[in-house]
Design an enzyme around this catalytic site. Structure first.
Site, mmCIF file in Angstrom:
data_model
loop_
_atom_site.group_PDB
_atom_site.id
_atom_site.type_symbol
_atom_site.label_atom_id
_atom_site.label_comp_id
_atom_site.label_asym_id
_atom_site.label_seq_id
_atom_site.Cartn_x
_atom_site.Cartn_y
_atom_site.Cartn_z
ATOM 1 N N CYS A 14 0.837 -1.199 0.000
ATOM 2 C CA CYS A 14 0.000 0.000 0.000
ATOM 3 C C CYS A 14 0.873 1.251 0.000
ATOM 4 C CB CYS A 14 -0.936 -0.008 1.200
ATOM 5 S SG CYS A 14 -2.119 1.373 1.225
ATOM 6 N N CYS A 73 -6.707 -3.908 6.408
ATOM 7 C CA CYS A 73 -7.929 -3.109 6.304
ATOM 8 C C CYS A 73 -8.990 -3.762 5.428
ATOM 9 C CB CYS A 73 -7.601 -1.706 5.788
ATOM 10 S SG CYS A 73 -6.990 -1.647 4.089
#
EC number: 2.8.1.13
Length: 390
Positions: free
Chosen positions: A101, A199
């Site tokens: 990410c 997440c």
């Protein structure tokens, strides 16, 4: 400077943006929407992309008096971070989605878009420190608060993006101090719990998440000699070093716990063994990237081509293979094709390296300074009876 502040909706990014404003920068806040299906993202404190985070980020921007936007990066996130997560587990490797990410979203998609819009830098709430050298280059160092240090997941960003980054929390002594500062500034996120876990795995059940994608693929759990000691529903759900959830009915001969030593996606087998077999003597890693200009290929030439056939000199440094793991004294040399060989200095004492899986990031340090990083592709165990190759 015109600064793009990444507002996640948490306390760290809010205080970082506030400090950028205090420093006199022209700050604009942006929240990254990473999923079109917001229901798949958990609420509460487990992840960093929960439904309420966008609202918390907007309220923080209002308190700071800065413009605020939401950017839809969900397609890029799905194509890079989530797709890589699936592909790596399917290949018997253990990815770190936070590293990906930072690489593909926060310091590639976000920064590149910001630069195209005329911003000079991106500001985030990461705990890490940037030092400017006399020659104009920059170094990435561990943060003042070692307990919160995030230099491990930032090592993949590369020197060009480091030059366009700001980490205002670099000198924060502790998370408690950051929370106190947020409260003093009237930021409502001052008491918001820390986020953790992945997440996009809504309930925190990684094995269940993978099972929904790949389905049941029954196979054998075997010991190092190849004897069947149990069964599994999918080798993809296991990772090197894992102890829990093995469901092995037959105890080990010595009565001690067994751990995952290797995941074999082709044969769909999981190899288990004693804790001592998790200790590694060396590893090989691919796709090396360097932040330090005095390290890396050809003793400083960070542009080594894939066709180069001469290994580099050995460099003494330390290595870390988990975001908040211990470091081990090692020596490292570059190999052809942007690869590295890392050998543990077993005479130096310390914790060494244990339970390292292909797919993990290995980050190299000189003291607090980040030298570079690469992705583990193979490991060699200390035990003479076993060598694991990814």
């Amino acid at each position: 400077m015109r600064v793009l502040a990444a507002l996640s909706g948490g306390v760290d990014s809010a205080v970082a943006a506030a400090r950028a404003v205090d420093a006199g920068h022209d700050v604009v806040g942006v929240h990254m929407a990473l999923s079109r299906n917001r229901d798949q993202f958990r609420t509460g404190s487990r992840g960093c992309c929960s439904i309420e985070d966008a609202g918390d980020a907007r309220r923080a921007a209002d308190v700071l008096g800065i413009p605020y936007y939401v950017w839809d990066l969900s397609e890029r996130f799905e194509e890079t971070v989530v797709a890589d997560f699936y592909a790596e587990y399917a290949a018997g490797r253990t990815p770190n989605p936070c590293v990906r990410c930072n690489e593909h979203i926060k310091f590639e998609a976000l920064l590149d878009k910001g630069l195209a819009l005329g911003f000079d830098a991106v500001c985030t709430g990461h705990y890490a420190r940037i030092e400017d050298r006399a020659d104009g280059t920059r170094e990435l160092h561990r943060s003042a608060d070692l307990a919160k240090d995030q230099s491990y997941v930032l090592a993949v960003m590369g020197p060009d993006r480091l030059a366009r980054s700001m980490f205002p929390l670099c000198d924060a002594a502790s998370k408690d101090d950051v929370r106190a500062e947020a409260a003093a500034r009237g930021l409502g996120v001052s008491a918001k719990p820390d986020s953790y876990d992945i997440c996009f795995v809504a309930d925190g059940d990684t094995q269940g998440f993978l099972r929904d994608k790949f389905g049941a693929r029954p196979g054998d759990i075997v010991d190092a000699a190849g004897r069947v000691v149990g069964a599994h529903d999918g080798a993809y759900a296991y990772t090197v070093g894992q102890r829990k959830g093995l469901a092995i009915g037959r105890p080990a001969p010595d009565g001690k716990p067994r751990y995952v030593l290797e995941v074999q996606p082709v044969t769909n087998r999981v190899v288990v063994g004693p804790a001592g077999d998790l200790e590694i003597a060396a590893l090989v890693a691919d796709d090396a990237g360097w932040l330090a200009h005095d390290a890396g290929p050809a003793a400083g030439d960070v542009g080594q081509a894939a066709g180069d056939a001469v290994p580099g000199p050995w460099i003494a440094c330390s290595a870390q293979v988990r975001a908040h793991g211990a470091t081990a004294a090692v020596r490292v040399r570059t190999l052809p094709g942007r690869a590295l060989r890392v050998e543990v200095d077993r005479d130096a004492g310390g914790p060494g390296l244990r339970g390292v899986a292909p797919g993990q990031s290995v980050v190299l340090y000189d003291g607090t300074r980040v030298l570079g990083q690469a992705t583990v592709s193979a490991t060699e165990r200390v035990t003479a009876t076993a060598e694991v190759r990814g």
